[in-house]
Design a protein around this motif. Structure first.
Motif, PDB file in Angstrom:
ATOM      1  N   MET A 197      -3.724   3.352  -3.805  1.00 40.75           N
ATOM      2  CA  MET A 197      -4.886   4.048  -2.752  1.00 40.75           C
ATOM      3  C   MET A 197      -5.255   3.104  -1.415  1.00 40.75           C
ATOM      4  SD  MET A 197      -8.005   5.794  -2.378  1.00 40.75           S
ATOM      5  CE  MET A 197      -7.656   6.626  -4.055  1.00 40.75           C
ATOM      6  N   ASN A 198      -5.338   1.467  -1.358  1.00 44.62           N
ATOM      7  CA  ASN A 198      -4.940   0.707  -0.103  1.00 44.62           C
ATOM      8  C   ASN A 198      -3.637   1.166   0.449  1.00 44.62           C
ATOM      9  OD1 ASN A 198      -6.497  -0.886   0.856  1.00 44.62           O
ATOM     10  ND2 ASN A 198      -5.684  -2.804  -0.655  1.00 44.62           N
ATOM     11  N   GLY A 199      -2.242   1.604  -0.442  1.00 37.98           N
ATOM     12  CA  GLY A 199      -1.720   1.669   0.451  1.00 37.98           C
ATOM     13  C   GLY A 199      -1.764   3.214   1.403  1.00 37.98           C
ATOM     14  N   ASN A 200      -2.497   3.735   0.177  1.00 41.41           N
ATOM     15  CA  ASN A 200      -1.891   4.904   0.884  1.00 41.41           C
ATOM     16  C   ASN A 200      -3.526   5.242   2.605  1.00 41.41           C
ATOM     17  OD1 ASN A 200      -0.711   6.542  -0.806  1.00 41.41           O
ATOM     18  ND2 ASN A 200      -2.945   6.998  -2.095  1.00 41.41           N
ATOM     19  N   ALA A 201      -4.497   4.356   2.144  1.00 44.33           N
ATOM     20  CA  ALA A 201      -5.437   4.371   2.826  1.00 44.33           C
ATOM     21  C   ALA A 201      -4.483   3.238   4.624  1.00 44.33           C
ATOM     22  CB  ALA A 201      -6.484   3.356   3.217  1.00 44.33           C
ATOM     23  N   TYR A 202      -3.669   2.718   4.877  1.00 47.96           N
ATOM     24  CA  TYR A 202      -2.730   2.180   5.244  1.00 47.96           C
ATOM     25  C   TYR A 202      -2.016   3.114   5.708  1.00 47.96           C
ATOM     26  CZ  TYR A 202      -4.184  -2.268   4.925  1.00 47.96           C
ATOM     27  OH  TYR A 202      -4.904  -3.564   4.534  1.00 47.96           O
ATOM     28  N   ALA A 203      -1.386   4.017   4.776  1.00 47.97           N
ATOM     29  CA  ALA A 203      -0.667   5.031   5.477  1.00 47.97           C
ATOM     30  C   ALA A 203      -0.928   6.130   6.133  1.00 47.97           C
ATOM     31  CB  ALA A 203       0.183   5.322   4.073  1.00 47.97           C
ATOM     32  N   CYS A 204      -2.000   6.234   5.922  1.00 52.39           N
ATOM     33  CA  CYS A 204      -2.525   6.786   7.524  1.00 52.39           C
ATOM     34  C   CYS A 204      -3.386   6.975   8.112  1.00 52.39           C
ATOM     35  CB  CYS A 204      -4.235   6.997   6.270  1.00 52.39           C
ATOM     36  SG  CYS A 204      -3.930   8.897   4.912  1.00 52.39           S
ATOM     37  N   LEU A 205      -2.816   5.468   8.701  1.00 52.89           N
ATOM     38  CA  LEU A 205      -2.978   5.195  10.106  1.00 52.89           C
ATOM     39  C   LEU A 205      -1.550   4.343  10.318  1.00 52.89           C
ATOM     40  CD1 LEU A 205      -5.784   2.695   9.870  1.00 52.89           C
ATOM     41  CD2 LEU A 205      -6.212   4.774  10.602  1.00 52.89           C
ATOM     42  N   ASN A 206      -0.734   4.464   9.596  1.00 55.19           N
ATOM     43  CA  ASN A 206       0.798   4.444  10.079  1.00 55.19           C
ATOM     44  C   ASN A 206       0.780   3.008   9.856  1.00 55.19           C
ATOM     45  OD1 ASN A 206       0.950   7.031   9.979  1.00 55.19           O
ATOM     46  ND2 ASN A 206       1.651   7.551  12.343  1.00 55.19           N
ATOM     47  N   MET A 207       0.171   1.941   9.021  1.00 57.20           N
ATOM     48  CA  MET A 207       0.314   0.591   9.759  1.00 57.20           C
ATOM     49  C   MET A 207       2.112   0.172   7.805  1.00 57.20           C
ATOM     50  SD  MET A 207      -3.447  -0.531   9.663  1.00 57.20           S
ATOM     51  CE  MET A 207      -3.087  -2.019   9.554  1.00 57.20           C
ATOM     52  N   GLU A 208       2.655   0.605   8.696  1.00 55.12           N
ATOM     53  CA  GLU A 208       3.917   0.827   7.807  1.00 55.12           C
ATOM     54  C   GLU A 208       3.996  -0.870   7.201  1.00 55.12           C
ATOM     55  OE1 GLU A 208       9.258   0.111   8.051  1.00 55.12           O
ATOM     56  OE2 GLU A 208       7.839   0.745   9.933  1.00 55.12           O
ATOM     57  N   GLU A 209       4.214  -1.862   7.077  1.00 55.58           N
ATOM     58  CA  GLU A 209       3.966  -3.173   7.088  1.00 55.58           C
ATOM     59  C   GLU A 209       3.293  -3.343   6.093  1.00 55.58           C
ATOM     60  OE1 GLU A 209       4.422  -8.492   7.649  1.00 55.58           O
ATOM     61  OE2 GLU A 209       4.539  -6.927   9.325  1.00 55.58           O
ATOM     62  N   MET A 210       1.981  -2.977   5.907  1.00 57.60           N
ATOM     63  CA  MET A 210       0.618  -3.418   5.056  1.00 57.60           C
ATOM     64  C   MET A 210       0.658  -2.456   3.495  1.00 57.60           C
ATOM     65  SD  MET A 210      -0.890  -5.691   6.130  1.00 57.60           S
ATOM     66  CE  MET A 210      -2.006  -5.579   4.610  1.00 57.60           C
ATOM     67  N   MET A 211       0.643  -1.220   4.638  1.00 57.16           N
ATOM     68  CA  MET A 211       1.160   0.222   3.605  1.00 57.16           C
ATOM     69  C   MET A 211       1.903  -0.854   2.602  1.00 57.16           C
ATOM     70  SD  MET A 211       2.760   3.522   4.194  1.00 57.16           S
ATOM     71  CE  MET A 211       4.499   3.181   4.132  1.00 57.16           C
ATOM     72  N   MET A 212       3.545  -0.448   2.687  1.00 56.52           N
ATOM     73  CA  MET A 212       4.820  -1.577   1.572  1.00 56.52           C
ATOM     74  C   MET A 212       3.913  -1.739   1.196  1.00 56.52           C
ATOM     75  SD  MET A 212       7.171   1.522   2.408  1.00 56.52           S
ATOM     76  CE  MET A 212       8.146   0.555   0.645  1.00 56.52           C
ATOM     77  N   VAL A 213       3.959  -2.850   1.994  1.00 50.79           N
ATOM     78  CA  VAL A 213       3.011  -4.543   0.519  1.00 50.79           C
ATOM     79  C   VAL A 213       2.172  -4.052  -0.018  1.00 50.79           C
ATOM     80  CG1 VAL A 213       1.026  -6.482   0.335  1.00 50.79           C
ATOM     81  CG2 VAL A 213       2.850  -6.308   2.899  1.00 50.79           C
ATOM     82  N   TYR A 214       1.226  -2.647  -0.948  1.00 51.20           N
ATOM     83  CA  TYR A 214       0.172  -2.308  -1.061  1.00 51.20           C
ATOM     84  C   TYR A 214       1.522  -1.869  -2.690  1.00 51.20           C
ATOM     85  CZ  TYR A 214      -3.510  -5.045   0.102  1.00 51.20           C
ATOM     86  OH  TYR A 214      -5.158  -6.092   0.189  1.00 51.20           O
ATOM     87  N   PHE A 215       1.607  -0.785  -1.602  1.00 52.40           N
ATOM     88  CA  PHE A 215       3.218   0.274  -2.662  1.00 52.40           C
ATOM     89  C   PHE A 215       3.904  -0.247  -3.315  1.00 52.40           C
ATOM     90  CE2 PHE A 215       2.305   4.218   0.234  1.00 52.40           C
ATOM     91  CZ  PHE A 215       0.869   4.666  -0.407  1.00 52.40           C
ATOM     92  N   GLU A 216       4.641  -1.089  -2.995  1.00 55.12           N
ATOM     93  CA  GLU A 216       5.811  -1.819  -3.501  1.00 55.12           C
ATOM     94  C   GLU A 216       5.242  -2.930  -4.452  1.00 55.12           C
ATOM     95  OE1 GLU A 216       7.598  -4.331  -0.812  1.00 55.12           O
ATOM     96  OE2 GLU A 216       8.670  -2.058  -0.371  1.00 55.12           O
ATOM     97  N   ARG A 217       3.838  -2.995  -4.659  1.00 48.69           N
ATOM     98  CA  ARG A 217       2.764  -3.849  -5.596  1.00 48.69           C
ATOM     99  C   ARG A 217       2.338  -2.890  -7.380  1.00 48.69           C
ATOM    100  NH1 ARG A 217      -2.071  -7.187  -3.138  1.00 48.69           N
ATOM    101  NH2 ARG A 217      -0.063  -8.307  -1.795  1.00 48.69           N
TER     102      ARG A 217
END
Length: 404
Positions: free
Chosen positions: A218-238
């Motif tokens: 969910m957190n990764g998706n929130a960052y993904a919606c804002l195109n914040m790649e680095e934070m998106m991948m931190v949460y998705f990979e976790r």
């Protein structure tokens, strides 16, 4: 806690009205109509024997055996446990279904209706019946009812309000994730980030691996919606690491899809295609087949491989035609991609009209992230066609969503 006989009286009244029978007809030889009225209005707790006789007049067997009812109560507890920990509920649900007639007119009637609503995607008739019983629900039951209402609620603000009220009562990671879903629909990503400590603490205390991973997604998706790649991948990979060796591995298809879609927005088409193909491999149930086709087609179109893009769009169209239920936004997303395959589409007034319809449909049916996905083509089409004010207003709307 509502007394079981009080609830039984409400259920008796609803069934009597459904059968269009009068009070005298039902209570003849059992009790006086005024006493039946008190039973139905919950002002008295009737004797089990009287209740059984009244229900029998409506052709319903009223279970009085406490041991049998306790067994059903344990099954209901197991169902909600499985739901909280995202375990398979089918076996428990089927066992409860076998005793549906008993459950419908017992102390567990509200719980059974809640379970039916969760299993059957909240059909209108069940939700109407629950609505009629909401004044007679325990706090826990009312909280689950509010979560169901939030899922059906089209107004994002109202959905957040309902979810927050439910979360305050249940105070578990399941309810917290439902609140995050409501924030996501609202486009309120900062609230999702702020809930991290609370959700993680609850999930760890519960030993709830799935909800812990789900919050990462969910957190990764929130960052993904804002195109914040680095934070998106931190949460998705976790989240991926938490689920990769579990029975929930099938959930990774949606994660890979979201990563691929984000990379399209970032114009990183090679990793976008890589993750979309990973999503396709994991999507054994074809849950994401249509959106995966759409995003792959977009990748090909925007990298000059129009023939491949058109081929996938044809497959997407066939799938849409085969679907028994498709929304207006599904077809608008397809039509937008189809127009992207045309030369000079950004200069075409019809393309801008289509985008305006798509924006309205996204606001009604989807969430802010979809608008962000189309940000560049919307702004560019407006500029090409000298609709500068429209471009500026859209940019301001997107910016306000990012700040929120």
């Amino acid at each position: 806690m509502i007394e079981k006989n009080t609830l039984a009286g409400i259920l008796l009244k609803l069934e009597r009205l459904r059968q269009d029978k009068g009070q005298k007809e039902v209570c003849s030889g059992i009790c006086v109509p005024s006493y039946l009225s008190k039973i139905e209005h919950g002002t008295v707790c009737a004797d089990e024997k009287i209740l059984a006789e009244l229900f029998a007049c409506l052709g319903i067997f009223y279970e009085k055996d406490q041991a049998a009812l306790e067994k059903l109560g344990k099954l209901i507890e197991k169902y909600f446990y499985c739901q909280q920990y995202y375990l398979d509920t089918r076996d428990v649900y089927e066992k409860l279904q076998e005793r549906e007639r008993t459950l419908m007119y017992s102390r567990y009637a509200v719980d059974w209706l809640l379970i039916c609503a969760f299993e059957q995607a909240a059909p209108r008739d069940i939700m109407d019946r629950l609505d009629a019983l909401k004044e007679h629900m325990e706090p826990r039951q009312l909280a689950y009812y509010k979560l169901l209402c939030a899922q059906e609620e089209k107004n994002a603000e109202r959905a957040v309000h309902l979810s927050r009220e439910a979360c305050d009562v249940l105070n578990n990671s399941y309810a917290m994730l439902m609140l995050c879903v409501a924030y996501f629909r609202q486009g309120n990503y900062s609230e999702i980030h702020r809930m991290e400590q609370r959700v993680v603490a609850a999930a760890v205390e519960e030993g709830n691996t799935y909800q812990l991973a789900d919050f990462c997604f969910m957190n990764g998706n929130a960052y993904a919606c804002l195109n914040m790649e680095e934070m998106m991948m931190v949460y998705f990979e976790r989240g991926i690491r938490l689920l990769q060796n579990t029975a929930w591995k099938r959930e990774l298809a949606g994660v890979y899809y979201n990563i691929g879609a984000t990379y399209i927005s970032l114009r990183k088409y090679d990793p976008a295609l890589e993750y979309l193909e990973m999503a396709e491999q994991e999507d054994t149930g074809h849950q994401f087949q249509i959106p995966i086709f759409h995003k792959k087609a977009i990748v090909f179109l925007r990298t000059g491989r129009k023939d491949e893009g058109k081929k996938i769009l044809a497959e997407m169209k066939n799938l849409l035609l085969k679907k028994t239920a498709t929304s207006a936004v599904d077809w608008l997303i397809y039509e937008e991609a189809e127009m992207e395959a045309e030369e000079g589409f950004l200069n075409n007034p019809e393309y801008l009209k289509l985008l305006e319809k798509l924006i309205r449909a996204i606001k009604e049916e989807l969430h802010f992230g979809y608008l962000y996905f189309y940000r560049e083509v919307i702004v560019e089409a407006c500029k090409r066609q000298r609709r500068y004010r429209q471009a500026l207003e859209f940019e301001q709307e997107i910016s306000s969503g990012i700040v929120k």
